[in-house]
Every structure is written in C-alpha cells, then in structure tokens.
Design a protein around this motif. Structure first.
Motif, PDB file in Angstrom:
ATOM      1  N   SER A 249       1.433  11.825 -11.618  1.00 37.87           N
ATOM      2  CA  SER A 249       2.586  12.735 -11.605  1.00 37.87           C
ATOM      3  C   SER A 249       3.874  11.982 -11.290  1.00 37.87           C
ATOM      4  N   ALA A 250       3.786  10.976 -10.424  1.00 34.22           N
ATOM      5  CA  ALA A 250       4.973  10.183 -10.123  1.00 34.22           C
ATOM      6  C   ALA A 250       5.398   9.373 -11.342  1.00 34.22           C
ATOM      7  N   PHE A 251       4.420   8.884 -12.123  1.00 36.52           N
ATOM      8  CA  PHE A 251       4.776   8.139 -13.333  1.00 36.52           C
ATOM      9  C   PHE A 251       5.468   9.045 -14.340  1.00 36.52           C
ATOM     10  N   LEU A 252       4.981  10.268 -14.502  1.00 33.19           N
ATOM     11  CA  LEU A 252       5.620  11.172 -15.448  1.00 33.19           C
ATOM     12  C   LEU A 252       7.017  11.568 -14.988  1.00 33.19           C
TER      13      LEU A 252
ATOM     14  N   GLY B  54       0.815  -1.217   0.000  1.00 31.78           N
ATOM     15  CA  GLY B  54       0.000   0.000   0.000  1.00 31.78           C
ATOM     16  C   GLY B  54       0.841   1.256   0.000  1.00 31.78           C
ATOM     17  N   GLY B  55       1.929   1.263   0.752  1.00 31.38           N
ATOM     18  CA  GLY B  55       2.807   2.433   0.787  1.00 31.38           C
ATOM     19  C   GLY B  55       3.490   2.676  -0.546  1.00 31.38           C
ATOM     20  N   LEU B  56       3.903   1.605  -1.212  1.00 38.08           N
ATOM     21  CA  LEU B  56       4.542   1.763  -2.514  1.00 38.08           C
ATOM     22  C   LEU B  56       3.552   2.236  -3.562  1.00 38.08           C
ATOM     23  N   ILE B  57       2.316   1.754  -3.490  1.00 33.84           N
ATOM     24  CA  ILE B  57       1.298   2.195  -4.444  1.00 33.84           C
ATOM     25  C   ILE B  57       0.988   3.670  -4.239  1.00 33.84           C
ATOM     26  N   LYS B  58       0.857   4.093  -2.979  1.00 33.57           N
ATOM     27  CA  LYS B  58       0.580   5.507  -2.711  1.00 33.57           C
ATOM     28  C   LYS B  58       1.706   6.403  -3.216  1.00 33.57           C
TER      29      LYS B  58
END
Length: 149
Positions: A57-60, A47-51
């Motif tokens: 924005s994190a993907f970009l 869950g922490g990694l997904i958040k």
C-alpha cells in the motif's frame, strides 16, 4: 530570555529538599529526552524504513505521488523493445520504436501494469478451466428417470 526561578529557601532543610527535587526533575527530563532520541533514531534505521515504505500500500501511495512506475517503464520499455523484438532493425526503426515506447511507458502506472499482468496470466491459466467446463453436464438435482425430466 531565560526565565529565572525564585525559590523560597529559609533554612538548610529547605535547601536540601529543593536540591533533591531539582535532581529528580533533572533525571526525569534526562530519561524522557533519551527515550525520545532512541525513538527518533530508530525510525531511520534500515528495519524502520523497510517497515514504513516496503509495504504494497505504501508503494502504491508513493507511486500515485511520484508516478514511479511510469518513469521506470519509460526507460525500460524502449530498451526491451530494441533488444528483443527489433534486434536486427536499423537506426531509424530503433529510434522510432524508442520514441513510441517511451511515450507508452509514460502513460503506464502501477494499476495498468497489474491489469496487463493479470490479462497475460489469464491467457495461460484460463484455457484449462474452459475445457473442463465444456465437457461437464449441469446437475440440477432431478434424477434422469423421474417423470419431470
């Protein structure tokens, strides 16, 4: 080197007071260490990694650093081209198409892909709006039987 603590203990009451203060300090440090450990391990749960990493924005940002979308497209685009458009082609044609689409795939990033997707989407959604606008009269708020018409 370990720092040696010096205590000024003169009687039994001073000893009991020092022991009580050391136990309190020990329990406070234990709680702080336990809470910090829980927070540290919580950031590595699923869950922490997904958040942290699954937001757009994190993907970009990740794509800007690693150029992930262009790497994926440089492998997927030749495969798609050879299995769909050039299915019955010969080995030489498939090789040339694979090399060319590999180069094109390396130049594509997330911004180019979203622009291509939006332009293709506008081909399918833009035609209905244009037909509706062509037949509609423009109303300027002037009645047709007025003297200024």
């Amino acid at each position: 080197m370990k720092k040696i603590r010096r205590y000024n203990i003169r009687n039994l009451e001073d000893l009991h007071a020092t022991v009580a203060s050391l136990k309190a300090e020990y329990t406070m440090q234990e709680e702080v260490l336990f809470n910090d450990t829980k927070v540290y391990f919580r950031q590595f749960t699923l869950g922490g990694l997904i958040k942290k990493y699954a937001t757009p924005s994190a993907f970009l940002k990740m794509d800007d650093k690693l150029n992930l979308s262009s790497s994926v497209m440089s492998y997927i685009l030749p495969f798609i081209m050879n299995t769909t458009l050039f299915r019955g082609s010969g080995f030489l044609t498939k090789t040339l198409v694979g090399l060319a689409s590999n180069k094109v795939g390396k130049t594509l990033d997330a911004e180019h892909l979203s622009a291509i997707f939006n332009s293709v989407k506008s081909w399918f959604t833009g035609s209905k709006k244009k037909k509706e606008k062509e037949g509609a009269d423009v109303d300027y708020g002037i009645p047709p039987d007025s003297e200024t018409y």
